[in-house]
Design a protein around this motif. Structure first.
Motif, PDB file in Angstrom:
ATOM      1  N   ALA A  98       0.823  -1.204   0.000  1.00  0.00           N
ATOM      2  CA  ALA A  98       0.000   0.000   0.000  1.00  0.00           C
ATOM      3  C   ALA A  98       0.858   1.255   0.000  1.00  0.00           C
ATOM      4  CB  ALA A  98      -0.923  -0.002   1.226  1.00  0.00           C
ATOM      5  N   ARG A  99       2.124   1.114   0.392  1.00  0.00           N
ATOM      6  CA  ARG A  99       3.023   2.260   0.491  1.00  0.00           C
ATOM      7  C   ARG A  99       3.869   2.457  -0.756  1.00  0.00           C
ATOM      8  NH1 ARG A  99       4.795   3.788   5.679  1.00  0.00           N
ATOM      9  NH2 ARG A  99       6.924   3.835   4.866  1.00  0.00           N
ATOM     10  N   GLU A 100       4.424   1.363  -1.318  1.00  0.00           N
ATOM     11  CA  GLU A 100       5.395   1.511  -2.397  1.00  0.00           C
ATOM     12  C   GLU A 100       5.700   0.169  -3.041  1.00  0.00           C
ATOM     13  OE1 GLU A 100       8.708   3.069  -0.237  1.00  0.00           O
ATOM     14  OE2 GLU A 100       8.424   1.582   1.341  1.00  0.00           O
ATOM     15  N   SER A 101       6.500   0.210  -4.116  1.00  0.00           N
ATOM     16  CA  SER A 101       7.004  -1.001  -4.756  1.00  0.00           C
ATOM     17  C   SER A 101       8.352  -1.346  -4.131  1.00  0.00           C
ATOM     18  CB  SER A 101       7.167  -0.780  -6.259  1.00  0.00           C
ATOM     19  OG  SER A 101       5.913  -0.534  -6.862  1.00  0.00           O
ATOM     20  N   LEU A 102       8.622  -2.636  -3.988  1.00  0.00           N
ATOM     21  CA  LEU A 102       9.824  -3.088  -3.314  1.00  0.00           C
ATOM     22  C   LEU A 102      10.498  -4.212  -4.087  1.00  0.00           C
ATOM     23  CD1 LEU A 102       8.359  -3.513   0.299  1.00  0.00           C
ATOM     24  CD2 LEU A 102       9.875  -1.673  -0.398  1.00  0.00           C
ATOM     25  N   ALA A 103      11.822  -4.265  -3.983  1.00  0.00           N
ATOM     26  CA  ALA A 103      12.581  -5.458  -4.357  1.00  0.00           C
ATOM     27  C   ALA A 103      13.192  -5.974  -3.062  1.00  0.00           C
ATOM     28  CB  ALA A 103      13.663  -5.135  -5.368  1.00  0.00           C
ATOM     29  N   ILE A 104      12.733  -7.146  -2.626  1.00  0.00           N
ATOM     30  CA  ILE A 104      13.120  -7.673  -1.319  1.00  0.00           C
ATOM     31  C   ILE A 104      14.178  -8.750  -1.494  1.00  0.00           C
ATOM     32  CG2 ILE A 104      12.305  -8.766   0.799  1.00  0.00           C
ATOM     33  CD1 ILE A 104       9.561  -7.629   0.261  1.00  0.00           C
ATOM     34  N   SER A 105      15.333  -8.526  -0.880  1.00  0.00           N
ATOM     35  CA  SER A 105      16.438  -9.479  -0.987  1.00  0.00           C
ATOM     36  C   SER A 105      16.314 -10.551   0.083  1.00  0.00           C
ATOM     37  CB  SER A 105      17.779  -8.746  -0.844  1.00  0.00           C
ATOM     38  OG  SER A 105      17.992  -8.380   0.517  1.00  0.00           O
ATOM     39  N   GLN A 106      17.255 -11.501   0.069  1.00  0.00           N
ATOM     40  CA  GLN A 106      17.334 -12.537   1.099  1.00  0.00           C
ATOM     41  C   GLN A 106      18.277 -12.147   2.232  1.00  0.00           C
ATOM     42  OE1 GLN A 106      15.729 -15.760   1.347  1.00  0.00           O
ATOM     43  NE2 GLN A 106      14.391 -14.648  -0.039  1.00  0.00           N
ATOM     44  N   ASP A 107      18.786 -10.906   2.210  1.00  0.00           N
ATOM     45  CA  ASP A 107      19.683 -10.437   3.261  1.00  0.00           C
ATOM     46  C   ASP A 107      18.874 -10.018   4.479  1.00  0.00           C
ATOM     47  OD1 ASP A 107      22.057 -10.741   1.792  1.00  0.00           O
ATOM     48  OD2 ASP A 107      21.742  -8.830   0.776  1.00  0.00           O
ATOM     49  N   VAL A 108      19.152 -10.631   5.614  1.00  0.00           N
ATOM     50  CA  VAL A 108      18.461 -10.318   6.854  1.00  0.00           C
ATOM     51  C   VAL A 108      19.310  -9.330   7.655  1.00  0.00           C
ATOM     52  CG1 VAL A 108      17.537 -11.247   9.009  1.00  0.00           C
ATOM     53  CG2 VAL A 108      17.323 -12.554   6.885  1.00  0.00           C
ATOM     54  N   ALA A 109      18.661  -8.256   8.134  1.00  0.00           N
ATOM     55  CA  ALA A 109      19.379  -7.215   8.860  1.00  0.00           C
ATOM     56  C   ALA A 109      18.539  -6.728  10.041  1.00  0.00           C
ATOM     57  CB  ALA A 109      19.713  -6.047   7.933  1.00  0.00           C
ATOM     58  N   ARG A 110      19.209  -6.084  10.986  1.00  0.00           N
ATOM     59  CA  ARG A 110      18.528  -5.511  12.149  1.00  0.00           C
ATOM     60  C   ARG A 110      18.756  -4.008  12.172  1.00  0.00           C
ATOM     61  NH1 ARG A 110      20.894  -8.307  15.883  1.00  0.00           N
ATOM     62  NH2 ARG A 110      22.511  -6.787  16.365  1.00  0.00           N
ATOM     63  N   VAL A 111      17.691  -3.250  12.391  1.00  0.00           N
ATOM     64  CA  VAL A 111      17.783  -1.794  12.457  1.00  0.00           C
ATOM     65  C   VAL A 111      18.252  -1.390  13.852  1.00  0.00           C
ATOM     66  CG1 VAL A 111      16.540   0.385  12.222  1.00  0.00           C
ATOM     67  CG2 VAL A 111      15.933  -1.563  10.767  1.00  0.00           C
ATOM     68  N   GLU A 112      19.305  -0.557  13.911  1.00  0.00           N
ATOM     69  CA  GLU A 112      19.843  -0.112  15.193  1.00  0.00           C
ATOM     70  C   GLU A 112      19.315   1.273  15.559  1.00  0.00           C
ATOM     71  OE1 GLU A 112      21.260  -2.312  16.799  1.00  0.00           O
ATOM     72  OE2 GLU A 112      22.093  -3.709  15.342  1.00  0.00           O
ATOM     73  N   ASP A 129      20.826   3.997  16.071  1.00  0.00           N
ATOM     74  CA  ASP A 129      21.499   5.123  15.409  1.00  0.00           C
ATOM     75  C   ASP A 129      21.228   5.144  13.904  1.00  0.00           C
ATOM     76  OD1 ASP A 129      22.898   2.911  14.629  1.00  0.00           O
ATOM     77  OD2 ASP A 129      24.864   3.620  15.273  1.00  0.00           O
ATOM     78  N   ASN A 130      20.204   4.397  13.472  1.00  0.00           N
ATOM     79  CA  ASN A 130      19.783   4.334  12.063  1.00  0.00           C
ATOM     80  C   ASN A 130      20.743   3.566  11.160  1.00  0.00           C
ATOM     81  OD1 ASN A 130      17.354   5.760  12.417  1.00  0.00           O
ATOM     82  ND2 ASN A 130      18.450   7.720  12.327  1.00  0.00           N
ATOM     83  N   THR A 131      21.731   2.918  11.746  1.00  0.00           N
ATOM     84  CA  THR A 131      22.538   1.982  10.966  1.00  0.00           C
ATOM     85  C   THR A 131      21.825   0.623  10.991  1.00  0.00           C
ATOM     86  OG1 THR A 131      23.867   1.278  12.853  1.00  0.00           O
ATOM     87  CG2 THR A 131      24.660   3.176  11.572  1.00  0.00           C
ATOM     88  N   ILE A 132      22.337  -0.330  10.208  1.00  0.00           N
ATOM     89  CA  ILE A 132      21.787  -1.681  10.254  1.00  0.00           C
ATOM     90  C   ILE A 132      22.920  -2.671  10.482  1.00  0.00           C
ATOM     91  CG2 ILE A 132      19.812  -1.134   8.793  1.00  0.00           C
ATOM     92  CD1 ILE A 132      22.156  -3.332   7.085  1.00  0.00           C
ATOM     93  N   THR A 133      22.596  -3.750  11.148  1.00  0.00           N
ATOM     94  CA  THR A 133      23.534  -4.843  11.349  1.00  0.00           C
ATOM     95  C   THR A 133      23.139  -5.988  10.430  1.00  0.00           C
ATOM     96  OG1 THR A 133      23.951  -4.265  13.659  1.00  0.00           O
ATOM     97  CG2 THR A 133      24.424  -6.529  13.001  1.00  0.00           C
ATOM     98  N   PHE A 134      24.094  -6.456   9.631  1.00  0.00           N
ATOM     99  CA  PHE A 134      23.829  -7.582   8.731  1.00  0.00           C
ATOM    100  C   PHE A 134      23.847  -8.872   9.535  1.00  0.00           C
ATOM    101  CE2 PHE A 134      25.751 -10.869   5.863  1.00  0.00           C
ATOM    102  CZ  PHE A 134      24.622 -11.077   5.088  1.00  0.00           C
ATOM    103  N   ILE A 135      22.742  -9.622   9.453  1.00  0.00           N
ATOM    104  CA  ILE A 135      22.624 -10.868  10.218  1.00  0.00           C
ATOM    105  C   ILE A 135      23.061 -12.061   9.387  1.00  0.00           C
ATOM    106  CG2 ILE A 135      21.055 -12.347  11.509  1.00  0.00           C
ATOM    107  CD1 ILE A 135      21.517  -9.575  12.745  1.00  0.00           C
ATOM    108  N   GLY A 136      22.607 -12.131   8.143  1.00  0.00           N
ATOM    109  CA  GLY A 136      22.973 -13.247   7.283  1.00  0.00           C
ATOM    110  C   GLY A 136      21.978 -13.416   6.155  1.00  0.00           C
ATOM    111  N   ARG A 137      22.225 -14.430   5.336  1.00  0.00           N
ATOM    112  CA  ARG A 137      21.340 -14.742   4.206  1.00  0.00           C
ATOM    113  C   ARG A 137      20.269 -15.734   4.664  1.00  0.00           C
ATOM    114  NH1 ARG A 137      21.012 -12.404  -0.764  1.00  0.00           N
ATOM    115  NH2 ARG A 137      20.587 -14.462  -1.655  1.00  0.00           N
ATOM    116  N   ARG A 138      19.010 -15.375   4.404  1.00  0.00           N
ATOM    117  CA  ARG A 138      17.912 -16.255   4.827  1.00  0.00           C
ATOM    118  C   ARG A 138      17.932 -17.586   4.076  1.00  0.00           C
ATOM    119  NH1 ARG A 138      15.381 -19.199   6.978  1.00  0.00           N
ATOM    120  NH2 ARG A 138      13.328 -19.084   7.957  1.00  0.00           N
TER     121      ARG A 138
END
Length: 539
Positions: free
Chosen positions: A399-413, A415-424
Motif C-alpha cells: 500500500a506504500r510503495e514497490s519493493l525489491a526484497i532481498s534474502q539479506d536479513v538485517a537488524r535496524v539499530e 542510530d539508524n545503521t543496520i547490522t547484517f545478520i545473514g542470508r535467509r
C-alpha cells in the motif's frame, strides 16, 4: 540525457580523452583509445547481426578486451550476458541456453568448454574467439569458433537506437541452486551505481576519490573481482564513469598483485571477502612490498569476517577497509568502514543508501531492534529472466510503495545503521530456531589454523537438522580438535557449535569469493563420517 551505459561512458571519454582508462599488464588504453576500440568491436558485431535486443554473452577473464567487448555491446543496445569462465562446460551450456544467447565472445583459452557446450545449442549463431595471453597467437582456432579480429570494424561510434531501457541479464552463481538471471534496465542500474557512489563518498568520508571531478588528479582502482561476475563489472563501470583508471590482472595471484600495487601505485583495491583478503595478507606477510599508495581496501560480493578486518587494519593502518552490502537483485544498498573489535563473531554494520529499507515478510518497515529483509524502494530490476515465480517473490507492491526484497536479513539499530545478520536462504532451522551460517563461519575462520570455512545443515533424527562444517587448514598447520572445540564454545552459543566438522584442501568458491553450498553438501554426503570434531556437550 540517456542513462545508457554507453552514453555515460562516451561523455566521460569526451571529457578526459587522454587519461588512462584501463591498464592490464604492460598495456594501457586511454579513454579515447578504449572508445575507438569499443566502436570497432561494435561494428564487427553489427556485421554479424548484433543489434538492439540481441543476446550477447562474454566468457572472458579480466583484460582490456573484456572491457571493450562489454562497452561494444552497450553501444549496440545488445542485451549483455555475463558467462563466468569458472563454470564447467555443462553449466556453460545450461546458462547459454537459458539466456537465449545468439552470440558468444570468449577468450581462446576457454574454447574447449565452448566447443563442448555448443554442440547442443542450435540457437547460438556465432561464437567468436579472442586471442589472450594464455594461448599462442599462432595456434590455429578450431572449427567451433571463428577467430576474428574484433577491432577490424570502423572506428566511429555506431548509430543505434539505444536508450536507458536497454537490458542487461545479470547472472548470479546461486549459492544454493543453479545460476539465475536478473533483468536490469541500464537507467535503473546506472542510478543505483551513481546514487550509491555519491552516498559512499559523502557519508563515509572517502572524498579523496572525487579527484576527477575537481581537477585534483584521479585515482586508480585495482579490480581483482572477475568481470564475469556483476560484482566485478559494477566497480569497473563506477570507476570508468567517474573518469578514474581501472587496473586489471588476468588471474588471482597474490604475489603478483602486490607487485602490481608497488609498480602501478593504485589508491583503491577492490577484492571479494575473506577468500581474497586472507591469501593477500599471507602473501604480504611473506614478502612485504610498498603498499602505501592504497587509501582504500574495498570488499564486495562476499563479506569480511571480523578476524580478517582486524588483520587488515593492523597490517595496513593507513587505509580504510570499506565494506558494502547489496545483491544482484537490489544493487548496492549500504556501506560501512570496518573497525577493529575483539568480538570475533561481530556482525558488520552499515549505513543504508537512499531508497533502502528493512521490512518484514509482508513488506512493512520493521521497528528499531527488529530483524527483517533488506529491500530497495527505487530503481528496481524487472525481475528474474524466465522465472515468474521468482519475480513474484522478489518484487512486491504494498500500500506504500514497490519493493525489491532481498534474502539479506538485517537488524535496524537505534542510530539508524543496520547490522547484517545473514542470508535467509542459507540459514539453518534447528528445533524452531533460525541459525545464520555467517556467524558460525566467522568464528571458525578466526581460529588460528583455519583459513576458510563453510557451515551447512545435515539431517538429525531428533532436531530435524544439525550444524556441520567444512574447513580448510592454513598451509603447514594441523587442526587440533580440542583447541577448536574450546574456541567455538568461547565465541558461540552451544546450540550454534557445529556437531560435525570435516577438513578439505580447498573449499568450493567462485573466483569472486561466493560459496557454493551445493558442492559442500555433495562433498560431505559422499564421505564417511571421518570428522575432526564431534562434541557431546559444552566445554
Amino acid at each position: 540525457m540517456s542513462s545508457n551505459f554507453a552514453d555515460l561512458f562516451e561523455q566521460t571519454a569526451d571529457r578526459v580523452p587522454h587519461r588512462a582508462a584501463v591498464v592490464h599488464g604492460d598495456r594501457t588504453a586511454t579513454f579515447a583509445e578504449l572508445d575507438v576500440r569499443a566502436n570497432r568491436i561494435a561494428h564487427t558485431l553489427a556485421a554479424r547481426g548484433v543489434g538492439v535486443g540481441t543476446h550477447v554473452g562474454y566468457l572472458m577473464h579480466n583484460s582490456i578486451e573484456t572491457v571493450e567487448t562489454i562497452l561494444a555491446c552497450f553501444k549496440l543496445g545488445a542485451v549483455l550476458v555475463n558467462v563466468g569462465y569458472w563454470h564447467g562446460w555443462a553449466q556453460i551450456r545450461h546458462l547459454c541456453d537459458h539466456a537465449d544467447l545468439e552470440v558468444l565472445v570468449h577468450h581462446r583459452r576457454y574454447e574447449p568448454a565452448v566447443a563442448e557446450a555448443r554442440q547442443s545449442l542450435p540457437n547460438l549463431r556465432h561464437t567468436i574467439a579472442v586471442a589472450d595471453e594464455f594461448t599462442e597467437r599462432r595456434q590455429a582456432p578450431s572449427a567451433a569458433s571463428a577467430e576474428t579480429d574484433l577491432r577490424a570494424g570502423l572506428p566511429f561510434r555506431p548509430l543505434t537506437a539505444r536508450g536507458g531501457e536497454d537490458l542487461m541479464l545479470v547472472y548470479t552463481l546461486g549459492t544454493t541452486g543453479p545460476p539465475k538471471a536478473i533483468m536490469w534496465q541500464h537507467q535503473d542500474l546506472a542510478r543505483v551505481l551513481a546514487g550509491s557512489m555519491d552516498f559512499h563518498l559523502d557519508r563515509l568520508g572517502a572524498r579523496r576519490l572525487r579527484g576527477s571531478h575537481r581537477g585534483a588528479g584521479h585515482p586508480q582502482w585495482l579490480v581483482l573481482v572477475p568481470l564475469g561476475d556483476a560484482a566485478g563489472v559494477m566497480p569497473t563501470l563506477t570507476a570508468l564513469l567517474c573518469g578514474h583508471t581501472v587496473v586489471l590482472t588476468s588471474q588471482f595471484d597474490p604475489d603478483e598483485i602486490w607487485r602490481i600495487v608497488a609498480e602501478k601505485r593504485p589508491q583503491v583495491l577492490v577484492s571479494a571477502g575473506d577468500a581474497m583478503a586472507r591469501p593477500l595478507l599471507d602473501a604480504y606477510r611473506r614478502r612485504p612490498t610498498d603498499a602505501t599508495s592504497l587509501t582504500t581496501i574495498a570488499s564486495c560480493a562476499a563479506p569480511l569476517s571480523q578476524s580478517v578486518k582486524n588483520a587488515l587494519l593492523e597490517q595496513f593502518p593507513w587505509t580504510d577497509v570499506f565494506e558494502s552490502i547489496g545483491s544482484s537483485e537490489t544493487g548496492l544498498r549500504g556501506a560501512g568502514v570496518a573497525r577493529k573489535d575483539d568480538d570475533l563473531a561481530r556482525r558488520s554494520r552499515f549505513h543504508l543508501a537512499p531508497g533502502t529499507v528493512v521490512v518484514d515478510a509482508d513488506g512493512a518497515p520493521t521497528e528499531t531492534g527488529a530483524e527483517g529483509y533488506l529491500a530497495a524502494t527505487r530503481n528496481l530490476p524487472l525481475g528474474y529472466y524466465k522465472d515468474q515465480r521468482g519475480t513474484d517473490s522478489l518484487l512486491r507492491v504494498t500500500a506504500r510503495e514497490s519493493l525489491a526484497i532481498s534474502q539479506d536479513v538485517a537488524r535496524v539499530e537505534s542510530d539508524n545503521t543496520i547490522t547484517f545478520i545473514g542470508r535467509r536462504d542459507t540459514s539453518i532451522e534447528i528445533a524452531g530456531v533460525t541459525v545464520f551460517v555467517e556467524e558460525i563461519e566467522n568464528v571458525l575462520k578466526s581460529f588460528d589454523t583455519i583459513g576458510d570455512a563453510m557451515a551447512i545443515a545435515l539431517p538429525h533424527p531428533g532436531r530435524g537438522s544439525q550444524i556441520a562444517a567444512l574447513v580448510c587448514s592454513t598451509a603447514g598447520t594441523t587442526l587440533s580438535s580440542a583447541a577448536l572445540k574450546r574456541h567455538l564454545c568461547r565465541h558461540l552459543a552451544w546450540s550454534k557449535v557445529p556437531r560435525l566438522i570435516w577438513s578439505a584442501p580447498t573449499l568450493p568458491r567462485s573466483p569472486s569469493g561466493k560459496p557454493d553450498y551445493r558442492r559442500v553438501q555433495s562433498y560431505i554426503a559422499e564421505r564417511v563420517p571421518n570428522h575432526v570434531l564431534a562434541p557431546r556437550g559444552p566445554a
